[in-house]
Scaffold this active site. Structure first.
Site, mmCIF file in Angstrom:
data_model
loop_
_atom_site.group_PDB
_atom_site.id
_atom_site.type_symbol
_atom_site.label_atom_id
_atom_site.label_comp_id
_atom_site.label_asym_id
_atom_site.label_seq_id
_atom_site.Cartn_x
_atom_site.Cartn_y
_atom_site.Cartn_z
ATOM 1 N N HIS A 1 0.972 -20.185 8.317
ATOM 2 C CA HIS A 1 1.129 -18.902 9.041
ATOM 3 C C HIS A 1 1.694 -17.810 8.121
ATOM 4 O O HIS A 1 2.338 -16.884 8.590
ATOM 5 C CB HIS A 1 2.042 -19.055 10.259
ATOM 6 C CG HIS A 1 1.722 -20.242 11.109
ATOM 7 N ND1 HIS A 1 0.842 -20.204 12.160
ATOM 8 C CD2 HIS A 1 2.151 -21.534 11.040
ATOM 9 C CE1 HIS A 1 0.759 -21.409 12.719
ATOM 10 N NE2 HIS A 1 1.524 -22.232 12.052
ATOM 11 N N SER B 1 -4.032 3.808 -11.095
ATOM 12 C CA SER B 1 -4.330 4.813 -10.080
ATOM 13 C C SER B 1 -4.413 6.165 -10.766
ATOM 14 O O SER B 1 -3.707 6.411 -11.743
ATOM 15 C CB SER B 1 -3.216 4.817 -9.035
ATOM 16 O OG SER B 1 -3.138 6.082 -8.418
ATOM 17 N N LYS C 1 1.006 2.204 -10.851
ATOM 18 C CA LYS C 1 0.142 1.227 -10.181
ATOM 19 C C LYS C 1 -0.613 0.309 -11.127
ATOM 20 O O LYS C 1 -1.034 0.700 -12.201
ATOM 21 C CB LYS C 1 -0.879 1.956 -9.311
ATOM 22 C CG LYS C 1 -0.259 2.663 -8.138
ATOM 23 C CD LYS C 1 -0.047 1.747 -6.963
ATOM 24 C CE LYS C 1 -1.331 1.732 -6.187
ATOM 25 N NZ LYS C 1 -1.249 0.993 -4.971
ATOM 26 N N GLU D 1 -10.140 -7.690 -5.244
ATOM 27 C CA GLU D 1 -10.501 -6.962 -4.016
ATOM 28 C C GLU D 1 -12.015 -6.823 -3.898
ATOM 29 O O GLU D 1 -12.591 -6.941 -2.814
ATOM 30 C CB GLU D 1 -9.852 -5.578 -4.005
ATOM 31 C CG GLU D 1 -8.341 -5.641 -3.794
ATOM 32 C CD GLU D 1 -7.653 -4.303 -4.087
ATOM 33 O OE1 GLU D 1 -8.223 -3.253 -3.745
ATOM 34 O OE2 GLU D 1 -6.557 -4.327 -4.670
#
Ligand code: ARG
Length: 458
Positions: A156, A277, A283, A290
């Protein structure tokens, strides 16, 4: 435009219809298979006396020339042609004259396209298979390096029990091993030649389908001509297998994305596989992972498109089936790229054992072991579970952890507790005691690594 297939029809097709009908934009990638198939067909026709040996030589030489010229870039595939089969035949006839028109004896584009697609995909399956193997190696190598690094195992997405990072990676190696098996299994059913089924009903010519199939390296031939030309199970099966493979890569992507966040900080991806970024200078984004996760959705779409395209088709060939190619080509290309990116990403990934360990030390992930301690000393598990739960609640309330809670406090919950409890809840002991087959102990990881390497390298 005048067509080679203009038999009954006299009127020209519209330019729009030509464009809509054309598949050359995507099926030209099968040019090698198309030509190889035609060479085998010409040889079979000659062996059976359907054309002469000299005619077959002319056809085969012509075809070899076309193959060479397309490969070298000398012959550019005409994007106005209808499909690769028509293009090759038209060029052949232009180059060798009327004998070129004999090549299409005792075959149809229906069995030809099924043949080309099977041959093309069999080659690509081999390439995907090999890349899966390389990725398994990359995972196994990382697992070996980190077989003693403790991390929290989750259920979980809540810290559950301590595990070793190597164990987590080997879970993915096991998935990929199944992917590899699925691909080789799929290839077995792909390895059946449809050529000679002709348009749908076979042929009156005395052909030798076994000879033709054998020349092309097939193990078997399709034994029902209607099925031979209309079967696209191999496309659906490959798409399913690739979908499952992508699903695995996507799950690992999700974990890598989480692990690379500041919140987890379990791994750091190499600069070679991350992006920055344009506005936030701090970043470092896991774009590759992704993208794999994102592309997985598109591959599922390819599978759904193939299933849906086929579900209402009467036998035998229908033009709908031209739609089988773009999706499966897309899935194959996507899997190949994703696997390549993954190999690089995994093998250059920096693991941060200290952060993992710190996370494992919080969250009371040795509470099960505390309960097991009491159980081993004779207390029924349910009672031990309850007491351990109360101790965890006490620790939370008093800002303590199980490892540092004094023995006197433990004894307030049960007088069964003795000094040796600390050894049982030590995180490394917790993982190493889980020595059941497939468990998270170091020994078990070593066994898994050995098993997977044996499966991959024989
Ligand atoms: N380009 C077609 C395809 O991909 C080739 C088969 C055409 N057959 C036909 N009867 N029109 O399916």
């Amino acid at each position: 435009m005048a067509k080679m297939w203009a038999g009954r029809t006299a009127g020209d097709t519209s330019k729009t219809a030509d464009e809509f009908n054309s598949s050359i934009g995507f099926d030209s990638r099968m040019y090698k298979e198309d030509i190889t198939g035609s060479v085998a067909h010409a040889r079979m026709l000659a062996k059976q006396g359907i054309i002469s040996a000299e005619e077959a030589d002319v056809l085969c030489e012509g075809l070899a020339g076309i193959l060479e010229d397309i490969s070298s870039g000398k012959l550019v595939i005409d994007e106005n042609a209808e499909d690769i089969h028509m293009f090759v035949e038209e060029v052949l006839t232009k180059r060798v004259g009327d004998v070129g028109k004999k090549l299409h004896t005792a075959r149809s584009r229906n069995d030809q396209v099924a043949l080309d697609l099977r041959m093309y995909l069999m080659n690509r399956v081999d390439e995907i298979f090999e890349r899966v193997r390389i990725l398994i190696d990359a995972l196994t190598d990382q697992a070996e390096l980190h077989k003693e690094d403790i991390m929290p195992g989750y259920t979980h997405l809540q810290r559950a029990q301590p595990i070793l990072f190597g164990h987590h990676l080997m879970a993915y190696a096991m998935m990929l091993l199944r992917d590899k098996d699925r691909l080789s299994d799929c290839k077995k059913r792909m390895n059946v030649s449809p050529i000679g089924c002709c348009a749908l009903a076979g042929t009156t010519y005395d052909t030798d389908r076994y000879f033709e199939a054998e020349q092309l390296g097939f193990d078997d031939i399709a034994l029902n001509s209607l099925d031979g030309v209309s079967d696209r199970d191999f496309v659906v099966e490959l798409l399913s297998d690739i979908s499952i493979l992508m699903m695995h890569l996507s799950r690992l992507s999700e974990e890598i994305i989480l692990w690379s966040s500041w919140e987890f900080g379990f791994v750091e991806l190499s600069d070679a596989y991350t992006t920055g970024s344009s506005i936030m200078p701090q970043k470092k984004n896991s774009d590759m992972a992704e993208l794999v996760r994102g592309k997985t959705g598109r591959v599922y779409g390819d599978l759904m498109a193939a299933l849906t395209m086929l579900k209402g088709l009467p036998l035998a060939y229908n033009k709908d089936m031209q739609e089988d190619k773009e999706g499966v080509f897309d899935a194959v290309d996507t899997a190949m790229m994703s696997l390549e990116v993954f190999v690089g990403m995994i093998s250059t990934m920096k693991v941060k054992p200290d952060n993992m360990k710190r996370a494992a030390q919080r969250g009371f992930i040795n509470a099960t072991d505390l309960a097991d301690y009491l159980t081993k000393k004779g207390m029924p598990f349910r009672s031990a579970y309850k007491i351990s739960g109360s101790i965890v609640a006490y620790c939370i309330e008093h800002g303590q952890v199980l490892e540092t809670l004094p023995l006197e406090t433990y004894k307030e919950f049960s007088d069964i507790f003795e000094e040796d409890l600390y050894e049982d809840i030590d995180l490394f002991n917790c993982v190493n005691k889980r020595n059941s087959v497939g468990g998270t102990s170091v020994q078990s990881i070593e066994n898994q690594i050995e098993y997977v390497r044996r499966k991959c390298h024989g």
